[in-house]
Motif scaffolding. Structure first.
Motif, PDB file in Angstrom:
ATOM      1  N   GLY A 384      -1.143   7.100   6.154  1.00 24.96           N
ATOM      2  CA  GLY A 384      -0.781   5.944   7.026  1.00 24.96           C
ATOM      3  C   GLY A 384      -0.545   4.280   7.114  1.00 24.96           C
ATOM      4  N   LEU A 385      -1.517   4.204   5.604  1.00 28.62           N
ATOM      5  CA  LEU A 385      -1.358   2.581   5.614  1.00 28.62           C
ATOM      6  C   LEU A 385       0.322   3.048   4.488  1.00 28.62           C
ATOM      7  N   GLN A 386       0.778   4.027   3.715  1.00 27.83           N
ATOM      8  CA  GLN A 386       1.447   3.901   3.113  1.00 27.83           C
ATOM      9  C   GLN A 386       2.648   3.964   4.260  1.00 27.83           C
ATOM     10  N   LEU A 387       2.953   4.305   5.267  1.00 25.59           N
ATOM     11  CA  LEU A 387       3.907   4.058   6.216  1.00 25.59           C
ATOM     12  C   LEU A 387       3.985   3.189   7.136  1.00 25.59           C
ATOM     13  N   PHE A 388       2.859   2.115   7.677  1.00 25.81           N
ATOM     14  CA  PHE A 388       3.286   0.681   7.885  1.00 25.81           C
ATOM     15  C   PHE A 388       3.553   0.127   7.189  1.00 25.81           C
ATOM     16  N   ALA A 389       2.624   0.072   6.215  1.00 25.08           N
ATOM     17  CA  ALA A 389       3.610  -0.480   4.980  1.00 25.08           C
ATOM     18  C   ALA A 389       5.349  -0.452   4.986  1.00 25.08           C
ATOM     19  N   GLU A 390       5.555   0.616   4.507  1.00 29.88           N
ATOM     20  CA  GLU A 390       6.986   1.099   4.880  1.00 29.88           C
ATOM     21  C   GLU A 390       7.872   0.528   5.575  1.00 29.88           C
ATOM     22  N   HIS A 391       7.409   0.533   7.098  1.00 31.35           N
ATOM     23  CA  HIS A 391       7.621  -0.334   8.672  1.00 31.35           C
ATOM     24  C   HIS A 391       7.424  -2.234   8.569  1.00 31.35           C
ATOM     25  N   THR A 392       6.979  -2.187   7.785  1.00 30.87           N
ATOM     26  CA  THR A 392       6.560  -3.751   7.206  1.00 30.87           C
ATOM     27  C   THR A 392       7.719  -3.959   6.544  1.00 30.87           C
ATOM     28  N   TYR A 393       8.619  -3.154   5.904  1.00 33.63           N
ATOM     29  CA  TYR A 393       9.560  -4.116   4.768  1.00 33.63           C
ATOM     30  C   TYR A 393      11.142  -3.237   5.110  1.00 33.63           C
ATOM     31  N   HIS A 394      11.376  -2.279   5.941  1.00 38.22           N
ATOM     32  CA  HIS A 394      12.089  -1.517   6.485  1.00 38.22           C
ATOM     33  C   HIS A 394      11.925  -1.245   7.948  1.00 38.22           C
ATOM     34  N   GLN A 395      13.451  -1.707   8.099  1.00 36.40           N
ATOM     35  CA  GLN A 395      13.664  -1.108   9.586  1.00 36.40           C
ATOM     36  C   GLN A 395      13.887   0.675   9.497  1.00 36.40           C
ATOM     37  N   GLU A 396      14.168   1.532   8.674  1.00 35.27           N
ATOM     38  CA  GLU A 396      14.554   2.837   9.007  1.00 35.27           C
ATOM     39  C   GLU A 396      13.619   3.077   7.022  1.00 35.27           C
ATOM     40  N   VAL A 397      12.981   3.684   7.832  1.00 35.50           N
ATOM     41  CA  VAL A 397      11.996   4.854   6.198  1.00 35.50           C
ATOM     42  C   VAL A 397      11.691   6.309   5.711  1.00 35.50           C
ATOM     43  N   SER A 398      12.382   7.165   5.670  1.00 35.01           N
ATOM     44  CA  SER A 398      12.850   8.250   5.970  1.00 35.01           C
ATOM     45  C   SER A 398      11.690   9.161   4.764  1.00 35.01           C
ATOM     46  N   ARG A 399      11.840  10.088   5.023  1.00 38.74           N
ATOM     47  CA  ARG A 399      10.433  10.979   4.406  1.00 38.74           C
ATOM     48  C   ARG A 399      10.145  10.468   2.883  1.00 38.74           C
ATOM     49  N   GLU A 400      11.302  11.348   1.907  1.00 43.77           N
ATOM     50  CA  GLU A 400      11.640  11.272   1.143  1.00 43.77           C
ATOM     51  C   GLU A 400      11.408   9.406   0.424  1.00 43.77           C
ATOM     52  N   HIS A 401      11.489   8.480   0.076  1.00 49.46           N
ATOM     53  CA  HIS A 401      11.274   7.120   0.319  1.00 49.46           C
ATOM     54  C   HIS A 401       9.491   6.906   0.721  1.00 49.46           C
ATOM     55  N   LEU A 402       9.040   7.215   1.942  1.00 49.98           N
ATOM     56  CA  LEU A 402       7.512   7.755   1.498  1.00 49.98           C
ATOM     57  C   LEU A 402       7.322   8.538   0.392  1.00 49.98           C
ATOM     58  N   GLU A 403       7.754   9.352   0.481  1.00 55.39           N
ATOM     59  CA  GLU A 403       6.629   9.926  -0.382  1.00 55.39           C
ATOM     60  C   GLU A 403       6.759   9.360  -2.418  1.00 55.39           C
ATOM     61  N   GLU A 404       8.385   8.442  -2.349  1.00 52.45           N
ATOM     62  CA  GLU A 404       8.049   7.774  -3.505  1.00 52.45           C
ATOM     63  C   GLU A 404       7.270   6.461  -3.706  1.00 52.45           C
ATOM     64  N   ARG A 405       7.103   6.393  -2.753  1.00 49.23           N
ATOM     65  CA  ARG A 405       6.223   4.766  -2.244  1.00 49.23           C
ATOM     66  C   ARG A 405       4.834   5.338  -2.092  1.00 49.23           C
ATOM     67  N   PHE A 406       4.460   6.509  -1.820  1.00 51.76           N
ATOM     68  CA  PHE A 406       3.215   6.548  -1.617  1.00 51.76           C
ATOM     69  C   PHE A 406       2.650   6.812  -3.442  1.00 51.76           C
ATOM     70  N   TYR A 407       3.458   8.022  -3.877  1.00 56.54           N
ATOM     71  CA  TYR A 407       3.158   7.917  -4.865  1.00 56.54           C
ATOM     72  C   TYR A 407       2.845   7.120  -5.958  1.00 56.54           C
ATOM     73  N   HIS A 408       4.186   5.624  -5.705  1.00 58.80           N
ATOM     74  CA  HIS A 408       3.602   4.781  -7.087  1.00 58.80           C
ATOM     75  C   HIS A 408       2.820   3.999  -6.728  1.00 58.80           C
ATOM     76  N   CYS A 409       2.384   3.752  -5.676  1.00 62.07           N
ATOM     77  CA  CYS A 409       1.951   3.009  -4.741  1.00 62.07           C
ATOM     78  C   CYS A 409      -0.190   3.435  -5.178  1.00 62.07           C
ATOM     79  N   THR A 410      -0.009   4.990  -4.738  1.00 56.46           N
ATOM     80  CA  THR A 410      -1.740   5.317  -5.176  1.00 56.46           C
ATOM     81  C   THR A 410      -2.312   6.541  -6.174  1.00 56.46           C
ATOM     82  N   GLY A 411      -0.931   7.048  -6.604  1.00 55.55           N
ATOM     83  CA  GLY A 411      -0.821   7.274  -7.506  1.00 55.55           C
ATOM     84  C   GLY A 411      -1.062   9.422  -6.831  1.00 55.55           C
TER      85      GLY A 411
END
Length: 622
Positions: A384-411
């Motif tokens: 959920g924190l990752q979702l908040f973060a991606e909506h903070t920097y993007h107007q649209e957030v795809s599930r693929e983008h969220l998965e990739e960012r979550f992996y690189h931010c958290t492992g």
């Protein structure tokens, strides 16, 4: 990876050192060169540069740089922050008090995500030396502990804001004898009493002193019985609006004395403008009257219940009439029970943040409440924190983008975390679980002989559902070794629920048929289940102690102990009946009714919601 940073490093160098281990980087003269530039404007990340505005943008940029260097020799990324402030509120008042290291762990993850504000919600879990019973045996933070994680946050570009209560939600603080003269009801302070403000002055000074910021959240929400207890005995009936304003003005005067800038939850003023006392159903004309006398505070509009973007837009615009600079607080649904409700959190968050962006809201944050004992581990809030973060920097957030960012931010793997949603979105629950049914909670804690929820699940393939989860979570555990304890706990929960969910139904059915052979099978299963529940308790304990102080765990020990002792009694009672010592079992003679809690649901919501532990385990008074 070895990196050589050049350029404007003074304000980020210590933060890089903090994140070095998490990001698996080494600062070295022979490392890959990155030029760091600090200037006003968007975040720009290339294979050669990180150009940032606020400190937090650099740490997000560093994470982006590492992510893209894995795949591309050359790249050029630009991100524009949609909000000035985007962060989280961590509840440490519902038994689970994060250790300093636990707070630091979340701060590191949030820094790489690019979230720049944290509130640690402390009702009574901070030390006030002049009031020794305030937070006694509750894991309260010392001033030194708060100062330590505030300093850590500062190095990562994160503002930490004290978040306390100064009117209601103080049941734990007011239960001791020292508070007898200053409470209106069990959880609300007595407005107008001089000793109340003597205490509040101590609380506000102590709570704010360790923090750099001059902002403070002073609560003031859900004081629904304000003026209805000792206040009425002393002063007679008074309008709640007048009482609220009198109190808020007194508290704001105290904050001004310490040069603080307060904010409050907005719901009480909206409730006072509603003829029914509801947050979301108010009279515009009454709201205008309310506006005229509100002291100088920032409002926080909290809402995690709606999936309709237009609804949020309407409420946000209405809030602007009271406070043009108000904040929005969404929710990550970590308080559903023993597992998170990701589907509702994601759906409502996306609707809310889209509305915030459209209406020009500058500050947003996600709440992570721990209602009824903080059974759900805090680590589950990370998606959920990752979702908040991606909506903070993007107007649209795809599930693929969220998965990739979550992996690189958290492992961690996002889809493995999302498996946990299936503990509550089971057969009989509507898609996305928008009414927050929580079967994993009520099926775990409910009594086998009493079966208060058995009629709700009768005929549904609940055991098969949880059986199917076991292997999926086992694989997820193997893929996410750094949070192995978390997935081991949920793997064991699935094992327990696939046995326990329907065992009460089996016992009742066998008893009704006087099928003693089947009762003996149930008794054998109870013995196996007792071992499984004890393993679950220990797995849960491992997760708890990995991030939390010990205080509060005793409550969950008592709950697990309650299951085990009641199972032993069930064996005792069934044994008496099998042996002919008694002719009937009154617990099983009772006709099963559907659970009828005070919260009513539409007809298509089969299971409904179990409330607090005491209402789940017994129909008697606990």
């Amino acid at each position: 990876m070895k990196i050589r940073f050049t350029g404007e490093l003074s304000e980020v160098l210590e933060g890089i050192s903090i994140l070095r281990e998490d990001l698996n980087i080494e600062i070295a003269e022979n490392g890959y060169p990155i030029e760091v530039i600090n200037r006003h404007g968007p975040l720009v990340v290339t294979n050669k540069q990180i150009i940032y505005d606020k400190k937090i943008h650099f740490f997000r940029g560093l994470g982006l740089w590492l992510q893209h260097m894995e795949k591309n020799k050359e790249f050029h990324l630009t991100e524009v922050s949609q909000f000035e402030t985007s962060g989280a509120m961590i509840d440490v008042s519902r038994n689970a008090v994060l250790t300093v290291d636990g707070v630091k762990m979340l701060l590191r993850k949030m820094a790489v995500m690019g979230l720049n504000m944290v509130m640690v919600y402390t009702e009574d879990t901070y030390e006030v030396p002049e009031v020794p019973y305030f937070g006694y045996m509750r894991g309260r933070y010392s001033e030194e502990e708060i100062r330590e994680f505030d300093e850590y946050a500062h190095l990562l570009g994160i503002e930490m804001i004290p978040c306390i209560q100064t009117l209601a939600h103080l049941k734990e603080a007011l239960k001791w004898g020292y508070a007898n003269e200053i409470k209106d009801t069990d959880d609300i302070l007595l407005v107008g009493e001089p000793k109340t403000y003597e205490l509040l002055k101590k609380l506000i000074e102590t709570a704010s002193r360790p923090y750099r910021t001059k902002r403070i959240h002073i609560g003031m929400d859900e004081a629904l019985q304000l003026g209805r207890g000792k206040y009425m005995e002393k002063n007679g009936y008074h309008n709640r609006f007048d009482i609220m304003n009198q109190h808020l003005q007194e508290v704001v005067t105290i904050t001004e004395e310490f040069d603080l800038h307060p904010m409050i939850w907005s719901d009480m003023y909206f409730r006072l403008a509603s003829r029914e006392g509801n947050y979301y159903d108010f009279d515009e004309s009454l709201l205008e009257q309310v506006k005229q006398s509100i002291p100088n505070v920032q409002m926080v509009y909290w809402d995690y219940y709606h999936a309709d973007e237009a609804f949020y837009e309407g409420m946000l615009e209405t809030h602007k009439k009271l406070d043009p600079d108000h904040l929005f607080a969404g929710g990550l649904w970590t308080w559903n029970g023993i597992s998170p409700n990701y589907a509702r959190a994601f759906r409502n968050t996306e609707a809310a943040l889209n509305a915030c962006r459209k209406t020009g809201i500058k500050e947003v944050f996600a709440t992570m409440w721990g209602d009824n004992g903080a059974e759900t581990p805090i680590q589950t809030a990370l998606p959920g924190l990752q979702l908040f973060a991606e909506h903070t920097y993007h107007q649209e957030v795809s599930r693929e983008h969220l998965e990739e960012r979550f992996y690189h931010c958290t492992g961690y793997q996002l889809n493995d975390f999302l498996l946990l949603n299936q503990f509550d979105e089971i057969p009989g629950v509507m898609e996305d679980n928008l009414y927050s049914s929580n079967p994993s909670k009520f099926l775990l804690w409910q009594d086998i002989l009493l079966g208060l929820f058995d009629e709700n699940i009768k005929g549904l393939p609940i055991a098969n559902h949880y059986r199917g989860l076991v292997d999926q979570i086992r694989v997820a555990k193997e893929r996410n070794q750094s949070v192995e304890k978390l997935f081991r706990f949920y793997e064991q929960l699935a094992r327990v629920l696939c046995m326990k969910a329907e065992i009460g139904i089996d016992v009742k059915s066998a008893y009704d048929k006087r099928d003693k052979a089947k009762i003996k099978v149930c008794l054998d299963n109870l013995e196996i289940l007792k071992v499984g529940i004890d393993r679950l308790r220990k797995a849960h304990r491992d997760v708890w102690f990995s991030v939390n102080k010990p205080f509060g765990w005793e409550v969950l020990d008592i709950r697990y102990g309650g299951i085990l002792t009641r199972m032993e009694t069930a064996e005792y009672r069934l044994g008496q009946w099998l042996n002919g010592e008694i002719l009937k079992l009154e617990e099983l003679e009772e006709v099963r009714l559907r659970y009828d809690g005070p919260e009513q649901f539409p007809e298509n919501v089969t299971l409904g919601r179990g409330e607090t532990y005491n209402r789940i385990v017994t129909a008697s008074s606990l």
